[in-house]
Design a protein around this motif. Structure first.
Motif, PDB file in Angstrom:
ATOM      1  N   UNK A 143       0.831  -1.200   0.000  1.00  0.00           N
ATOM      2  CA  UNK A 143       0.000   0.000   0.000  1.00  0.00           C
ATOM      3  C   UNK A 143       0.865   1.250   0.000  1.00  0.00           C
ATOM      4  N   UNK A 144       0.402   2.282  -0.710  1.00  0.00           N
ATOM      5  CA  UNK A 144       1.149   3.545  -0.716  1.00  0.00           C
ATOM      6  C   UNK A 144       1.257   4.080   0.710  1.00  0.00           C
ATOM      7  N   UNK A 145       2.327   4.847   0.952  1.00  0.00           N
ATOM      8  CA  UNK A 145       2.567   5.427   2.271  1.00  0.00           C
ATOM      9  C   UNK A 145       3.317   6.735   2.097  1.00  0.00           C
ATOM     10  N   UNK A 146       3.889   7.255   3.172  1.00  0.00           N
ATOM     11  CA  UNK A 146       4.564   8.560   3.090  1.00  0.00           C
ATOM     12  C   UNK A 146       5.790   8.544   2.165  1.00  0.00           C
ATOM     13  N   UNK A 147       6.386   7.372   1.927  1.00  0.00           N
ATOM     14  CA  UNK A 147       7.558   7.279   1.049  1.00  0.00           C
ATOM     15  C   UNK A 147       7.212   6.746  -0.347  1.00  0.00           C
ATOM     16  N   UNK A 148       6.004   6.233  -0.511  1.00  0.00           N
ATOM     17  CA  UNK A 148       5.589   5.602  -1.770  1.00  0.00           C
ATOM     18  C   UNK A 148       4.256   6.216  -2.193  1.00  0.00           C
ATOM     19  N   UNK A 149       4.258   6.980  -3.282  1.00  0.00           N
ATOM     20  CA  UNK A 149       3.066   7.707  -3.699  1.00  0.00           C
ATOM     21  C   UNK A 149       2.002   6.815  -4.336  1.00  0.00           C
ATOM     22  N   UNK A 150       2.368   5.590  -4.694  1.00  0.00           N
ATOM     23  CA  UNK A 150       1.448   4.694  -5.397  1.00  0.00           C
ATOM     24  C   UNK A 150       1.438   3.325  -4.735  1.00  0.00           C
ATOM     25  N   UNK A 151       0.271   2.650  -4.796  1.00  0.00           N
ATOM     26  CA  UNK A 151       0.232   1.239  -4.446  1.00  0.00           C
ATOM     27  C   UNK A 151       1.076   0.488  -5.473  1.00  0.00           C
ATOM     28  N   UNK A 152       1.646  -0.635  -5.069  1.00  0.00           N
ATOM     29  CA  UNK A 152       2.461  -1.429  -5.986  1.00  0.00           C
ATOM     30  C   UNK A 152       2.459  -2.871  -5.523  1.00  0.00           C
ATOM     31  N   UNK A 153       2.830  -3.761  -6.421  1.00  0.00           N
ATOM     32  CA  UNK A 153       2.910  -5.190  -6.102  1.00  0.00           C
ATOM     33  C   UNK A 153       4.209  -5.755  -6.640  1.00  0.00           C
ATOM     34  N   UNK A 154       4.833  -6.608  -5.847  1.00  0.00           N
ATOM     35  CA  UNK A 154       5.966  -7.391  -6.326  1.00  0.00           C
ATOM     36  C   UNK A 154       5.391  -8.692  -6.885  1.00  0.00           C
ATOM     37  N   UNK A 155       5.685  -8.991  -8.139  1.00  0.00           N
ATOM     38  CA  UNK A 155       5.190 -10.206  -8.776  1.00  0.00           C
ATOM     39  C   UNK A 155       6.357 -11.012  -9.322  1.00  0.00           C
ATOM     40  N   UNK A 156       6.258 -12.332  -9.201  1.00  0.00           N
ATOM     41  CA  UNK A 156       7.257 -13.236  -9.763  1.00  0.00           C
ATOM     42  C   UNK A 156       6.556 -14.167 -10.737  1.00  0.00           C
TER      43      UNK A 156
END
Length: 165
Positions: A143-156
């Motif tokens: 989930x986005x937070x104060x250091x990450x402006x966007x939600x993101x996912x690590x996928x393999x």
């Protein structure tokens, strides 16, 4: 083993004007932890986007410029030659850009993809991942937070084994 590692938006955007469009510190940490100590294969423009070579990695640069030199790096003119320069029994990483990912797709065994859950204007894109060829084996939503402006996912993703006809 050849692993492609990238961060791409939902529209497959990688970057614009040879720069990343977003800043995700956790993605940088993941990239560093996975690639340190390994060979990394990239195009010339990607290499030139770094302020200096990345520490503790062997850089393999693909370029059509026959006289191109980069101190301490291996320079070749094709994806095939780049892969030949990597140790056979170790994991090596394709790190971009868009054209290099496209060329490397048939040679790759695994994809470590950070999906940025947003759509961006870009001029470089990650190739489509064909579900007939690749299986998603792991996903980790962040989930986005104060250091990450966007939600993101690590996928393999791992390449599916071809079944005999």
């Amino acid at each position: 083993m050849i692993t492609m590692i990238a961060a791409a938006a939902e529209n497959k955007a990688l970057g614009k004007d040879n720069q990343l469009i977003w800043h995700l510190p956790n993605d940088f940490k993941r990239f560093k932890s996975l690639t340190t100590g390994h060979h990394i294969i990239m195009g010339r423009k990607t290499f030139e986007s770094f302020p200096k070579p990345l520490p503790n990695r062997t850089h393999v640069i693909i370029t059509r410029q026959s006289d191109y030199q980069a101190e301490g790096c291996i320079v070749v003119d094709s994806i095939e030659k780049a892969i030949e320069k990597c140790p056979e029994n170790e994991e090596s990483f394709i790190i971009g850009g868009g054209e290099i990912y496209r060329l490397a797709m048939p040679y790759s065994d695994k994809i470590e993809l950070t999906v940025v859950h947003h759509v961006f204007d870009a001029d470089a894109f990650f190739p489509e991942i064909n579900p007939d060829d690749w299986q998603l084996t792991h996903t980790d939503f962040q989930t986005k937070d104060e250091k990450h402006l966007y939600d993101y996912s690590f996928e393999t993703y791992v390449r599916k084994q071809k079944t005999p006809q």
